[in-house]
Design a protein around this motif. Structure first.
Motif, short mmCIF file in Angstrom:
data_model
loop_
_atom_site.label_atom_id
_atom_site.label_comp_id
_atom_site.label_asym_id
_atom_site.label_seq_id
_atom_site.Cartn_x
_atom_site.Cartn_y
_atom_site.Cartn_z
N ASN B 272 0.86 -1.07 -0.02
CA ASN B 272 0.09 -0.05 0.01
C ASN B 272 1.13 1.38 -0.04
O ASN B 272 1.83 1.40 0.66
N VAL B 273 0.27 2.39 -0.72
CA VAL B 273 1.37 3.42 -0.69
C VAL B 273 1.47 4.30 0.64
O VAL B 273 2.58 4.76 1.00
N ALA B 274 0.42 4.11 1.56
CA ALA B 274 0.39 4.70 2.78
C ALA B 274 1.69 4.06 3.75
O ALA B 274 2.29 4.57 4.26
N HIS B 275 1.64 2.66 3.36
CA HIS B 275 2.84 1.87 4.18
C HIS B 275 4.05 1.97 3.55
O HIS B 275 5.01 2.25 4.26
N GLN B 276 4.17 2.29 2.25
CA GLN B 276 5.44 2.89 1.70
C GLN B 276 5.94 4.12 2.11
O GLN B 276 6.97 4.39 2.41
#
Lengths: 269, 295
Positions: B272-276
């Motif tokens: 996920n982008v947020a986790h990246q």
């Protein structure tokens, strides 16, 4: 002594030249795979990769394909669209228009670098769809291979939505309900969403490209053959969906790639 | 963007991208430090979800130079033509990259990688004194170590089942195979009373002969090498680390050279982008702190 050893090694190592085309915010990362042996007429191929998570999964196969082509005397340029791989920018800043510009730029670059007048292009998934649009605008593309091109944007969006929802479910949450904001780690901008929604091409339109050699690698061969007859070369990609497999699991489809290579050098079986 | 392509190694076949620091840090701290990002499995040097490309550029904004590159046969690098094993390549090639960068004025290195990249970073750090810090992101040690893997998965299974409401509901409503459950419990009890050692069936690939993970960790700590142990909340690597660190976990938690970070809700490759973004923020902050201490 060491340098002699290195020279010996050098002879066997593939010649891959990484480079940037353009500068700063428009820089496109590319790899020029230099042909191993020269042939009478120099051939050049530009590979247009798929986008987003599909590119990551197909990278290995496309690199291996480039290596295969260099062994039969073909120079190859692989590149990353802006906002992907090592090229400048963020994924959500780009859409079809800028990625088509990138294909144009890649073709112009390799023509200038190698001195050839004509190139062949090969695209996979959305890369094939974009490559076809570019080929329609040029007169220096003498061959095009479209591997499982995306024809229907709504179908593609459904597929992305399902993939994203399945991923979220596996992680134990639900973020995507109706509006898709990202697909497996790649943010989708409103512009890209619009481009995909509006994508609608028929196989007939697809092969209306003004070049002599056309090839499609598709799963449903019968359907395509019935529609298009003898106008193109057909290669079966049945059961080969490398863009759907995680990079660690994706196998390189050597047989399919060999068929494309044979088509390119004019020795189809 | 001001990146440069690199062709490194004895045959120039190791392909990488150099991202120079955008600005010098205060007092020139860390100006001789470069961050090396190592392949996560077979994924090319842009990293899973392109996170290495974005991380290198974020590090540049933090005043640190970075190189992402492909080991031989992976990504854009050509395959080697000699007979080195993957375990030898895993440490030799990062060392060759450091040699290359040293000629460009970088003398200290931070090595980082996700999954197998963490393994390469760790093993290279033990071998090479120029490594001042290493980030082990979702580290799983040698995946051929079956005993270790089964212990980690067993830990994960018990943790998951104990805290999952659905598992308890199934147990209380008869929706489980009781015979299988009791035989598993019996097996676990028997195992806990026997000697608990983690031994690989494979020959040791450690640069130190017959050394355990904690022995190797101690070697790094003795020479003041910083270590970041960063895991994804939903990844098995948390349990791997618990098994690998064993009783030393508590001692290490008090050691200022070691940082522990968890990206809650993230999967193995930070899909996920947020986790990246969370992962990059943690990493940049840690790397900048490490660089700050270097003259």
């Amino acid at each position: 002594m060491i340098s002699q050893e290195n020279n010996n090694l050098q002879r066997y190592v593939e010649n891959i030249q990484p480079l940037f085309i353009g500068l700063n915010d428009n820089a496109i990362y590319a790899c020029h795979h230099v042909a191993e042996k020269s042939t009478e007429t120099q051939q050049v191929m530009v590979i247009c990769p798929p986008l987003g998570h599909e590119y990551e999964r197909c990278h290995r196969a496309l690199k291996q394909f480039a290596s295969m082509l260099t062994k039969v005397g073909i120079d190859v340029l692989r590149f990353d669209y802006r906002g992907t791989g090592d090229s400048a920018g963020e994924y959500h800043q780009h859409s079809f228009a800028s990625w088509q510009q990138d294909i144009h730029q890649a073709i112009d670059f390799i023509k200038q670098r190698t001195g050839v007048n004509q190139v062949s292009i090969m695209g996979l998934r959305l890369g094939a769809t974009l490559a076809q649009k570019v080929a329609m605008q040029r007169d220096d593309v003498d061959g095009i291979c479209m591997w499982e091109p995306c024809l229907d944007g709504k179908e593609l969006l459904d597929e992305w939505t399902q993939d994203q929802k399945a991923h979220e479910k596996a992680l134990g949450y639900t973020a995507t309900k109706e509006h898709l904001s990202e697909v497996l780690g790649f943010s989708i901008s409103p512009e890209l969403m619009k481009d995909v929604q509006e994508l609608s091409t028929s196989p007939q339109q697809l092969i209306a490209v003004p070049c002599d050699k056309k090839c499609v690698a598709v799963e449903d061969l019968q359907y395509w053959q019935q529609l298009l007859g003898d106008e193109v070369t057909y290669i079966s990609s049945q059961g080969i969906e490398i863009w759907r497999q995680e990079a660690m699991q994706a196998r390189v489809p050597i047989s399919l790639l060999s068929s494309i290579q044979s088509w390119l050098i004019g020795s189809e079986r | 963007m001001n990146e440069q392509t690199l062709s490194m190694g004895p045959t120039n076949s190791c392909v990488g991208i150099f991202t120079p620091a955008k600005q010098r840090r205060q007092n020139n701290a860390g100006s001789k430090v470069a961050v090396l990002l190592l392949n996560s499995g077979l994924i090319h040097h842009a990293g899973p979800g392109r996170v290495y490309t974005r991380l290198a550029r974020a590090l540049s904004d933090h005043g640190l130079s970075a190189v992402r590159f492909d080991l031989s046969g992976i990504g854009d690098s050509a395959a080697r033509q000699d007979n080195l094993s993957i375990y030898q390549i895993a440490t030799q090639e990062p060392i060759e990259v450091m040699d290359y960068l040293q000629k460009r004025g970088y003398h200290q290195f931070i090595l980082a990688g996700i999954c197998s990249g963490a393994y390469c970073s760790f093993k290279t750090a033990i071998k090479d004194q120029r490594v001042i810090a290493t980030a082990l992101i979702n580290y799983q040690d040698d995946t051929s170590n079956n005993e270790l893997a089964s212990q980690a998965w067993s830990k994960r299974y018990w943790t998951d089942s104990l805290f999952r409401l659905g598992a308890w509901k199934n147990l209380l409503t008869g929706k489980v195979d009781y015979q299988r459950l009791f035989s598993t419990l019996g097996l676990a009890a028997k195992k806990s009373t026997s000697e608990r050692t983690v031994e690989s069936m494979e020959p040791s690939h450690s640069p130190l002969q017959n050394a355990s993970f904690t022995d190797e960790m101690d070697v790094l700590l003795e020479r003041n090498c910083n270590v970041l142990l960063l895991v994804s909340g939903l990844d098995i690597s948390q349990q791997f680390l618990n098994v690998l660190l064993g009783e030393k976990l508590k001692t290490y938690q008090k050691n200022p050279l070691i940082d522990f970070k968890v990206v809650d809700g993230a999967d193995h490759l930070f899909t996920n982008v947020a986790h990246q973004n969370q992962f990059m923020a943690y990493f940049c902050e840690w790397a900048a702190e490490v660089a700050e201490t270097q003259k």
